[in-house]
Design a protein around this motif. Structure first.
Motif, PDB file in Angstrom:
ATOM      1  N   LYS A 132       0.843  -1.190   0.000  1.00 16.19           N
ATOM      2  CA  LYS A 132       0.000   0.000   0.000  1.00 16.19           C
ATOM      3  C   LYS A 132       0.881   1.243   0.000  1.00 16.19           C
ATOM      4  N   GLU A 160      -2.567   3.485 -10.035  1.00 16.22           N
ATOM      5  CA  GLU A 160      -3.555   2.642  -9.357  1.00 16.22           C
ATOM      6  C   GLU A 160      -3.218   2.486  -7.883  1.00 16.22           C
ATOM      7  N   SER A 164      -5.224   5.082  -4.707  1.00 18.16           N
ATOM      8  CA  SER A 164      -6.097   4.309  -3.811  1.00 18.16           C
ATOM      9  C   SER A 164      -5.337   4.090  -2.499  1.00 18.16           C
ATOM     10  N   GLU A 167      -6.273   1.377   0.148  1.00 18.54           N
ATOM     11  CA  GLU A 167      -6.554   0.033  -0.368  1.00 18.54           C
ATOM     12  C   GLU A 167      -5.284  -0.819  -0.418  1.00 18.54           C
ATOM     13  N   LYS A 169      -3.119  -3.713  -1.891  1.00 26.21           N
ATOM     14  CA  LYS A 169      -2.969  -4.534  -3.081  1.00 26.21           C
ATOM     15  C   LYS A 169      -2.360  -5.867  -2.656  1.00 26.21           C
TER      16      LYS A 169
END
Length: 252
Positions: A132, A160, A164, A167, A169
């Motif tokens: 992140k 991406e 974010s 979020e 990954k």
């Protein structure tokens, strides 16, 4: 382990293993970043070392990035720039090191931890190695580490990741994008594969490995200047009212 963290290196069969640790999820205060930078410079000159493995302590996070307490304590532009230059110096040391660096990413990587993983020449990870970049959420951005992360995963993927910021990954995402070379189900499986890989790699011609390292980092010759310019951007932003408020809320 002290609040400043620890760093030590062991050597076996021409492989140097650097292990860093800190009680706050293996985060990096400035002093620890300086120690890692100096250790990389020193190992780069050693003729008895062919390969470097970079890893962290424990079974939790691989690296939570820069020290949050130090970030909160930044009070002026010079302090801010110096703070963010810590990771700039480490990434440049990894880039210019004459030895290939293999990353053992056993757990989560956040912020500067993602930068460290990206600056390795080859990486082993586990399913727990989620990642992140949370910087945008606190009013700054991953400006110092952006060049090295983009080098690995490209502009589309870093957009991406960056945009974010809350979020996680997955490790599978990291592998698909090229940040992680290999991903394993367990730490023991990862370590078995890491041992086999590094043992074989260290048996090859050291001069050929060193020349290959140069090839892998072609086009980054301006990073001594670029990463310090990026540190200045973050050093300015961290003083903003938005960031000060966000950091206080984050700490609560």
């Amino acid at each position: 382990m002290s609040s400043k963290g620890t760093l030590f290196t062991t050597t076996q069969n021409s492989i140097a293993t650097i292990t860093f640790g800190h009680p706050a999820s293996n985060s990096f205060p400035s002093e620890l970043l300086h120690l890692l930078t100096e250790e990389l410079h020193q190992l780069s000159t050693r003729t008895d070392i062919t390969l470097i493995v970079l890893q962290s302590e424990g079974q939790g996070a691989f690296c939570a990035g820069a020290s949050f307490d130090e970030l909160l304590a930044v009070s002026n532009f010079v302090e801010g720039t110096q703070f963010f230059s810590g990771f700039a110096n480490v990434i440049n040391a990894m880039r210019k090191c004459s030895k290939l660096i293999i990353g053992r990413i056993h757990g989560k990587a956040v912020g500067g931890g993602v930068g460290l993983a990206a600056a390795c020449d080859y990486t082993f990870a586990t399913h727990d190695s989620a990642l992140k970049l949370s910087e945008i959420a606190i009013g700054i951005g991953p400006f110092v580490i952006e060049p090295v992360v983009t080098k690995k995963i490209g502009k589309t993927a870093i957009a991406e990741l960056t945009l974010s910021p809350t979020e996680w990954k997955t490790a599978a995402w990291g592998h698909e994008k090229g940040l992680y070379s290999k991903v394993f189900g367990t730490v023991s499986e990862m370590d078995d594969a890491l041992f086999s890989f590094t043992t074989k790699l260290a048996s090859y011609n050291p001069e050929a490995l060193s020349e290959m390292k140069k090839v892998l980092w072609e086009g980054t010759e301006n990073w001594d200047v670029l990463l310090n310019e990026r540190a200045a951007i973050s050093g300015k932003l961290v003083l903003s009212d938005f960031t000060k408020h966000a950091l206080l809320q984050f700490k609560k």
